[in-house]
Design a protein around this motif. Structure first.
Motif, PDB file in Angstrom:
ATOM      1  N   PRO A 169       1.048  -1.114   0.411  1.00  0.00           N
ATOM      2  CA  PRO A 169       0.612   0.147   0.635  1.00  0.00           C
ATOM      3  C   PRO A 169       0.784   1.594   0.011  1.00  0.00           C
ATOM      4  O   PRO A 169       1.677   1.296   0.187  1.00  0.00           O
ATOM      5  CB  PRO A 169      -0.378   0.211   1.453  1.00  0.00           C
ATOM      6  N   LYS A 170       0.354   2.295  -0.300  1.00  0.00           N
ATOM      7  CA  LYS A 170       1.043   3.772  -0.089  1.00  0.00           C
ATOM      8  C   LYS A 170       1.679   4.186   0.720  1.00  0.00           C
ATOM      9  O   LYS A 170       2.872   4.173   0.686  1.00  0.00           O
ATOM     10  CB  LYS A 170      -0.607   4.933  -0.633  1.00  0.00           C
ATOM     11  N   ASP A 171       1.422   3.866   1.640  1.00  0.00           N
ATOM     12  CA  ASP A 171       1.614   4.464   3.054  1.00  0.00           C
ATOM     13  C   ASP A 171       2.682   2.797   3.476  1.00  0.00           C
ATOM     14  O   ASP A 171       3.724   3.301   4.829  1.00  0.00           O
ATOM     15  CB  ASP A 171       0.720   4.399   4.183  1.00  0.00           C
ATOM     16  N   ASP A 172       3.096   2.067   3.245  1.00  0.00           N
ATOM     17  CA  ASP A 172       4.397   1.089   3.388  1.00  0.00           C
ATOM     18  C   ASP A 172       4.966   0.316   2.255  1.00  0.00           C
ATOM     19  O   ASP A 172       4.431  -0.750   2.301  1.00  0.00           O
ATOM     20  CB  ASP A 172       3.752  -0.027   4.836  1.00  0.00           C
ATOM     21  N   ARG A 173       4.761   1.065   1.187  1.00  0.00           N
ATOM     22  CA  ARG A 173       5.453   0.390   0.030  1.00  0.00           C
ATOM     23  C   ARG A 173       6.861  -0.359  -0.225  1.00  0.00           C
ATOM     24  O   ARG A 173       7.659  -0.055   1.068  1.00  0.00           O
ATOM     25  CB  ARG A 173       5.775   1.491  -1.165  1.00  0.00           C
ATOM     26  N   ILE A 174       6.554  -1.629  -0.514  1.00  0.00           N
ATOM     27  CA  ILE A 174       8.659  -2.088  -0.104  1.00  0.00           C
ATOM     28  C   ILE A 174       8.665  -2.442  -1.916  1.00  0.00           C
ATOM     29  O   ILE A 174       9.046  -1.915  -2.703  1.00  0.00           O
ATOM     30  CB  ILE A 174       8.139  -3.608  -0.140  1.00  0.00           C
ATOM     31  N   ALA A 175      10.447  -1.600  -2.414  1.00  0.00           N
ATOM     32  CA  ALA A 175      10.718  -0.746  -3.040  1.00  0.00           C
ATOM     33  C   ALA A 175      11.527  -2.469  -4.002  1.00  0.00           C
ATOM     34  O   ALA A 175      12.054  -3.419  -2.674  1.00  0.00           O
ATOM     35  CB  ALA A 175      11.648  -0.127  -3.167  1.00  0.00           C
ATOM     36  N   VAL A 176      11.486  -2.519  -5.125  1.00  0.00           N
ATOM     37  CA  VAL A 176      12.215  -3.763  -5.670  1.00  0.00           C
ATOM     38  C   VAL A 176      13.188  -3.311  -6.323  1.00  0.00           C
ATOM     39  O   VAL A 176      12.829  -3.050  -7.591  1.00  0.00           O
ATOM     40  CB  VAL A 176      10.909  -4.845  -6.454  1.00  0.00           C
ATOM     41  N   PHE A 177      14.124  -4.163  -6.475  1.00  0.00           N
ATOM     42  CA  PHE A 177      15.729  -3.854  -6.854  1.00  0.00           C
ATOM     43  C   PHE A 177      16.123  -4.833  -8.203  1.00  0.00           C
ATOM     44  O   PHE A 177      16.047  -5.762  -7.317  1.00  0.00           O
ATOM     45  CB  PHE A 177      16.625  -2.989  -6.022  1.00  0.00           C
ATOM     46  N   GLU A 178      16.597  -4.858  -8.914  1.00  0.00           N
ATOM     47  CA  GLU A 178      17.577  -6.035  -9.676  1.00  0.00           C
ATOM     48  C   GLU A 178      19.114  -5.518  -9.618  1.00  0.00           C
ATOM     49  O   GLU A 178      19.516  -4.183  -9.791  1.00  0.00           O
ATOM     50  CB  GLU A 178      17.183  -5.868 -10.908  1.00  0.00           C
ATOM     51  N   ASP A 179      20.004  -5.667  -9.098  1.00  0.00           N
ATOM     52  CA  ASP A 179      21.026  -5.883  -8.922  1.00  0.00           C
ATOM     53  C   ASP A 179      22.031  -7.487  -9.228  1.00  0.00           C
ATOM     54  O   ASP A 179      21.944  -8.242  -8.766  1.00  0.00           O
ATOM     55  CB  ASP A 179      21.559  -5.960  -7.385  1.00  0.00           C
ATOM     56  N   GLY A 180      22.090  -6.916 -10.893  1.00  0.00           N
ATOM     57  CA  GLY A 180      22.657  -7.998 -11.696  1.00  0.00           C
ATOM     58  C   GLY A 180      21.519  -9.382 -11.839  1.00  0.00           C
ATOM     59  O   GLY A 180      20.539  -8.804 -12.351  1.00  0.00           O
ATOM     60  N   THR A 181      21.883 -10.438 -11.138  1.00  0.00           N
ATOM     61  CA  THR A 181      20.370 -11.351 -11.735  1.00  0.00           C
ATOM     62  C   THR A 181      19.770 -11.481 -10.079  1.00  0.00           C
ATOM     63  O   THR A 181      19.281 -12.545  -9.784  1.00  0.00           O
ATOM     64  CB  THR A 181      21.225 -12.711 -11.309  1.00  0.00           C
ATOM     65  N   GLU A 182      20.239 -10.774  -9.517  1.00  0.00           N
ATOM     66  CA  GLU A 182      19.716 -10.578  -7.788  1.00  0.00           C
ATOM     67  C   GLU A 182      18.828 -10.519  -7.574  1.00  0.00           C
ATOM     68  O   GLU A 182      18.633  -8.890  -8.036  1.00  0.00           O
ATOM     69  CB  GLU A 182      21.321 -11.082  -7.105  1.00  0.00           C
TER      70      GLU A 182
END
Length: 84
Positions: free
Chosen positions: A25-38
């Motif tokens: 939700p807007k007030d507790d977002r979890i960012a998703v990143f890519e670091d190479g293959t991880e």
């Protein structure tokens, strides 16, 4: 006599993460990143790769800061990677 120029200030480490988007939700977002293959996930305030801190997760960008005190106040906004 000329005085030598002071050395340039240290540069922050490169932020080579790719921001894929977020979950939650807007007030507790979890960012998703890519670091190479991880894939990495982090909420606001959490540290990524021991050197970057998630400051804000927005709709299409994430604002990142640095953990090391010499880079305090410096931020970088990373745009979400677009699907091709």
């Amino acid at each position: 006599m000329l005085h030598p120029q002071p050395p340039p200030p240290p540069q922050p480490p490169p932020m080579d993460l790719r921001y894929l988007g977020y979950l939650g939700p807007k007030d507790d977002r979890i960012a998703v990143f890519e670091d190479g293959t991880e894939l990495l996930v982090a909420r606001r305030g959490e540290i990524v790769k021991q050197q970057f801190r998630v400051l804000e997760v927005k709709w299409e960008t994430v604002v990142m800061g640095y953990v090391k005190p010499e880079f305090k106040g410096q931020t970088r906004e990373i745009a979400m990677l677009r699907a091709r």
